[in-house]
Design a protein around this motif. Structure first.
Motif, PDB file in Angstrom:
ATOM      1  N   VAL A 186      13.925   6.416  16.068  1.00  0.00           N
ATOM      2  CA  VAL A 186      13.272   5.975  14.833  1.00  0.00           C
ATOM      3  C   VAL A 186      11.860   6.560  14.810  1.00  0.00           C
ATOM      4  O   VAL A 186      11.088   6.344  15.750  1.00  0.00           O
ATOM      5  CB  VAL A 186      13.208   4.440  14.733  1.00  0.00           C
ATOM      6  CG1 VAL A 186      12.612   4.028  13.387  1.00  0.00           C
ATOM      7  CG2 VAL A 186      14.578   3.818  14.922  1.00  0.00           C
ATOM      8  N   SER A 187      11.544   7.276  13.765  1.00  0.00           N
ATOM      9  CA  SER A 187      10.210   7.852  13.618  1.00  0.00           C
ATOM     10  C   SER A 187       9.740   7.692  12.182  1.00  0.00           C
ATOM     11  O   SER A 187      10.555   7.521  11.263  1.00  0.00           O
ATOM     12  CB  SER A 187      10.194   9.332  14.016  1.00  0.00           C
ATOM     13  OG  SER A 187      11.118  10.071  13.222  1.00  0.00           O
ATOM     14  N   GLY A 188       8.433   7.764  12.000  1.00  0.00           N
ATOM     15  CA  GLY A 188       7.857   7.601  10.670  1.00  0.00           C
ATOM     16  C   GLY A 188       6.811   8.653  10.386  1.00  0.00           C
ATOM     17  O   GLY A 188       5.913   8.880  11.203  1.00  0.00           O
ATOM     18  N   LEU A 189       6.914   9.291   9.231  1.00  0.00           N
ATOM     19  CA  LEU A 189       5.960  10.305   8.813  1.00  0.00           C
ATOM     20  C   LEU A 189       5.611  10.087   7.344  1.00  0.00           C
ATOM     21  O   LEU A 189       6.485   9.735   6.538  1.00  0.00           O
ATOM     22  CB  LEU A 189       6.530  11.718   8.971  1.00  0.00           C
ATOM     23  CG  LEU A 189       6.761  12.276  10.367  1.00  0.00           C
ATOM     24  CD1 LEU A 189       8.138  11.858  10.898  1.00  0.00           C
ATOM     25  CD2 LEU A 189       6.663  13.802  10.355  1.00  0.00           C
ATOM     26  N   PHE A 231      12.719   7.612   9.486  1.00  0.00           N
ATOM     27  CA  PHE A 231      13.980   8.259   9.846  1.00  0.00           C
ATOM     28  C   PHE A 231      14.583   7.484  11.006  1.00  0.00           C
ATOM     29  O   PHE A 231      14.005   7.440  12.099  1.00  0.00           O
ATOM     30  CB  PHE A 231      13.732   9.721  10.222  1.00  0.00           C
ATOM     31  CG  PHE A 231      13.037  10.495   9.142  1.00  0.00           C
ATOM     32  CD1 PHE A 231      13.748  11.030   8.076  1.00  0.00           C
ATOM     33  CD2 PHE A 231      11.659  10.683   9.168  1.00  0.00           C
ATOM     34  CE1 PHE A 231      13.110  11.741   7.067  1.00  0.00           C
ATOM     35  CE2 PHE A 231      11.008  11.398   8.171  1.00  0.00           C
ATOM     36  CZ  PHE A 231      11.733  11.927   7.116  1.00  0.00           C
ATOM     37  N   SER A 232      15.744   6.863  10.761  1.00  0.00           N
ATOM     38  CA  SER A 232      16.303   5.928  11.739  1.00  0.00           C
ATOM     39  C   SER A 232      17.766   6.232  12.001  1.00  0.00           C
ATOM     40  O   SER A 232      18.548   6.469  11.068  1.00  0.00           O
ATOM     41  CB  SER A 232      16.165   4.489  11.228  1.00  0.00           C
ATOM     42  OG  SER A 232      16.827   3.575  12.083  1.00  0.00           O
ATOM     43  N   ALA A 245       0.820  -1.212   0.000  1.00  0.00           N
ATOM     44  CA  ALA A 245       0.000   0.000   0.000  1.00  0.00           C
ATOM     45  C   ALA A 245       0.852   1.259   0.000  1.00  0.00           C
ATOM     46  O   ALA A 245       0.383   2.315  -0.427  1.00  0.00           O
ATOM     47  CB  ALA A 245      -0.943  -0.007   1.205  1.00  0.00           C
ATOM     48  N   GLN A 246       2.102   1.172   0.477  1.00  0.00           N
ATOM     49  CA  GLN A 246       2.969   2.337   0.580  1.00  0.00           C
ATOM     50  C   GLN A 246       4.327   2.036  -0.047  1.00  0.00           C
ATOM     51  O   GLN A 246       4.722   0.878  -0.198  1.00  0.00           O
ATOM     52  CB  GLN A 246       3.163   2.744   2.046  1.00  0.00           C
ATOM     53  CG  GLN A 246       1.882   3.140   2.762  1.00  0.00           C
ATOM     54  CD  GLN A 246       2.121   3.451   4.226  1.00  0.00           C
ATOM     55  OE1 GLN A 246       3.144   3.087   4.809  1.00  0.00           O
ATOM     56  NE2 GLN A 246       1.162   4.138   4.849  1.00  0.00           N
ATOM     57  N   THR A 247       5.010   3.123  -0.416  1.00  0.00           N
ATOM     58  CA  THR A 247       6.400   3.035  -0.858  1.00  0.00           C
ATOM     59  C   THR A 247       7.245   3.777   0.169  1.00  0.00           C
ATOM     60  O   THR A 247       7.057   4.978   0.370  1.00  0.00           O
ATOM     61  CB  THR A 247       6.580   3.644  -2.247  1.00  0.00           C
ATOM     62  OG1 THR A 247       5.704   2.983  -3.172  1.00  0.00           O
ATOM     63  CG2 THR A 247       8.008   3.490  -2.728  1.00  0.00           C
ATOM     64  N   VAL A 248       8.158   3.059   0.825  1.00  0.00           N
ATOM     65  CA  VAL A 248       8.839   3.552   2.023  1.00  0.00           C
ATOM     66  C   VAL A 248      10.285   3.905   1.702  1.00  0.00           C
ATOM     67  O   VAL A 248      11.011   3.103   1.091  1.00  0.00           O
ATOM     68  CB  VAL A 248       8.790   2.499   3.155  1.00  0.00           C
ATOM     69  CG1 VAL A 248       9.471   3.025   4.410  1.00  0.00           C
ATOM     70  CG2 VAL A 248       7.342   2.111   3.450  1.00  0.00           C
ATOM     71  N   ALA A 249      10.703   5.082   2.124  1.00  0.00           N
ATOM     72  CA  ALA A 249      12.108   5.491   2.066  1.00  0.00           C
ATOM     73  C   ALA A 249      12.655   5.508   3.484  1.00  0.00           C
ATOM     74  O   ALA A 249      12.119   6.207   4.349  1.00  0.00           O
ATOM     75  CB  ALA A 249      12.242   6.867   1.426  1.00  0.00           C
ATOM     76  N   VAL A 250      13.694   4.725   3.717  1.00  0.00           N
ATOM     77  CA  VAL A 250      14.343   4.678   5.027  1.00  0.00           C
ATOM     78  C   VAL A 250      15.558   5.594   4.971  1.00  0.00           C
ATOM     79  O   VAL A 250      16.480   5.371   4.175  1.00  0.00           O
ATOM     80  CB  VAL A 250      14.754   3.246   5.405  1.00  0.00           C
ATOM     81  CG1 VAL A 250      15.343   3.214   6.806  1.00  0.00           C
ATOM     82  CG2 VAL A 250      13.551   2.305   5.308  1.00  0.00           C
ATOM     83  N   ILE A 251      15.576   6.631   5.807  1.00  0.00           N
ATOM     84  CA  ILE A 251      16.613   7.656   5.794  1.00  0.00           C
ATOM     85  C   ILE A 251      17.484   7.490   7.039  1.00  0.00           C
ATOM     86  O   ILE A 251      16.972   7.471   8.167  1.00  0.00           O
ATOM     87  CB  ILE A 251      16.001   9.075   5.771  1.00  0.00           C
ATOM     88  CG1 ILE A 251      14.926   9.175   4.676  1.00  0.00           C
ATOM     89  CG2 ILE A 251      17.081  10.115   5.603  1.00  0.00           C
ATOM     90  CD1 ILE A 251      15.436   8.975   3.287  1.00  0.00           C
ATOM     91  N   ILE A 252      18.811   7.385   6.840  1.00  0.00           N
ATOM     92  CA  ILE A 252      19.749   7.188   7.945  1.00  0.00           C
ATOM     93  C   ILE A 252      20.766   8.324   7.931  1.00  0.00           C
ATOM     94  O   ILE A 252      21.560   8.442   6.987  1.00  0.00           O
ATOM     95  CB  ILE A 252      20.483   5.832   7.810  1.00  0.00           C
ATOM     96  CG1 ILE A 252      19.480   4.681   7.763  1.00  0.00           C
ATOM     97  CG2 ILE A 252      21.464   5.631   8.948  1.00  0.00           C
ATOM     98  CD1 ILE A 252      20.115   3.337   7.491  1.00  0.00           C
ATOM     99  N   PRO A 253      20.771   9.189   8.960  1.00  0.00           N
ATOM    100  CA  PRO A 253      21.851  10.198   9.064  1.00  0.00           C
ATOM    101  C   PRO A 253      23.143   9.506   9.477  1.00  0.00           C
ATOM    102  O   PRO A 253      23.148   8.638  10.359  1.00  0.00           O
ATOM    103  CB  PRO A 253      21.330  11.150  10.142  1.00  0.00           C
ATOM    104  CG  PRO A 253      20.424  10.304  10.983  1.00  0.00           C
ATOM    105  CD  PRO A 253      19.815   9.280  10.073  1.00  0.00           C
TER     106      PRO A 253
END
Length: 363
Positions: free
Chosen positions: A283-286, A240-241, A168-176
């Motif tokens: 870790v948060s998700g928006l 964002f992790s 249902a979603q396309t997820v981008a995992v962002i790591i600083p």
């Protein structure tokens, strides 16, 4: 006409001409003269008819030959135009309804629409392959080659799509990131199998801060949001992790909901409790819409700490944060991309985000 002449000629000697011993000689001579004249006339007419017939035959074959040559030339030109349709400048292929002339040859298979790909069912809300609690340890050696062998379905750049269902979603995992290669290898080792079991369509982006200036986690997250959308505009969920945080249960689904989500609500380093109320770090998700609604994350928090509280306040719309949220965020981020490297398990984006100011900003 020939038969008619022969019949007429055969009827002429019906009344015999008396010989020298009978009838007047003048009448008989006159009869012979008339008969000879009539015979010559008939022969002349016959010759004229034959001549007319021959002329007609010659003309007929001449006209037939001309027609045959015309059609031969016409048929010889037709295939040449068909085999070289591009040589004709009168056909306008830019028009929507224009069609190319047929060559008489069988059409290529690509000209016909092929069978459509099967429509995959939606991915289930509760994936059946989850295992629950996981044993997490960071003592075994973890080379990237091993992680790559363990995840053959992950494509270059850290992209993955479930083969048996439609997420249902396309997820981008962002790591600083900066100087944390050891932690990154473990993160990839644990998270790729978890995200695959969760039936996610996702991509992993490591946003590497260039240089040795003070680290700015929130600004790197803003950069990751923008750069991920440049690569794939269909991303509608952003996780964002931190690179050193791994979930201990794969039922903690990395998805976005109606409200911003905080995944790291119980960490071992805090005794599996939040360090304080309102903590939104780790870790948060928006969703894309939620991230844009709060103007992303603040750019002016240099060093560890502080940005998490500001992010939480943006959600709750605390008055002091509302003033800075409009001028400091995704709309004001400035950076320079130095390198984009698509590795087998992730996409590394090295950026220059500038230097911190010499005095703390007000606001």
């Amino acid at each position: 006409m020939a038969v008619y002449i022969e019949e007429q000629r055969l009827c002429l000697p019906a009344a015999g001409c008396p010989g020298p011993s009978g009838g007047p000689a003048a009448a008989c001579g006159m009869s012979r003269l008339l008969g000879g004249t009539l015979e010559r006339v008939c022969k002349a007419v016959l010759l004229l008819c034959l001549l007319h017939f021959l002329v007609a035959v010659i003309l007929y074959f001449d006209v037939y030959a001309q027609h045959l040559a015309f059609f031969s030339r016409f048929s010889a030109r037709g295939p040449a135009r068909a085999l070289h349709p591009a040589a004709s400048s009168s056909t306008n292929f830019s028009r929507p309804n224009a069609t190319a002339p047929s060559s008489g040859l069988p059409e290529a298979p690509s000209a016909r629409p092929g069978p459509t790909a099967p429509i995959l069912p939606p991915c289930p809300d509760s994936p059946p392959g989850l295992v629950g609690r996981l044993l997490i340890e960071f003592t075994s050696p973890m080379p990237l080659e091993r992680v790559q062998r363990e995840n053959p379905g992950v494509l270059l750049g850290g992209r993955y799509t479930p083969p048996d269902c439609t997420p249902a979603q396309t997820v981008a995992v962002i790591i600083p990131f900066r100087h944390r290669e050891h932690h990154l290898r473990y993160w990839l080792h644990y998270l790729h199998p978890i995200l695959r079991r969760q039936r996610l369509r996702y991509g992993v982006y490591v946003i590497n801060q260039h240089g040795e200036d003070t680290f700015n986690r929130a600004k790197l997250l803003n950069v990751g949001f923008l750069e991920a959308l440049k690569e794939d505009a269909t991303y509608d969920c952003f996780i964002f992790s931190d690179v050193d945080l791994v979930p201990m249960d794969d039922r903690n689904l990395y998805r976005c909901g109606d409200q911003p989500r905080h995944f790291a609500i119980a960490m071992d380093k805090f005794g599996f409790r939040l360090p304080y109320a309102g903590y939104f770090g780790g870790v948060s998700g928006l969703s894309k819409a939620q991230f844009l609604r709060i103007n992303g994350f603040p750019n002016e928090y240099w060093g560890w700490g502080g940005e998490d509280d500001d992010i939480f306040n943006r959600f709750t719309k605390i008055q002091n944060t509302k003033l800075t949220m409009k001028r400091d965020g995704i709309g004001s981020v400035r950076y320079q991309v130095l390198e984009v490297s698509r590795q087998p398990l992730f996409t590394n984006i090295t950026v220059d985000i500038g230097r911190p100011p010499s005095w703390p900003p007000r606001g």
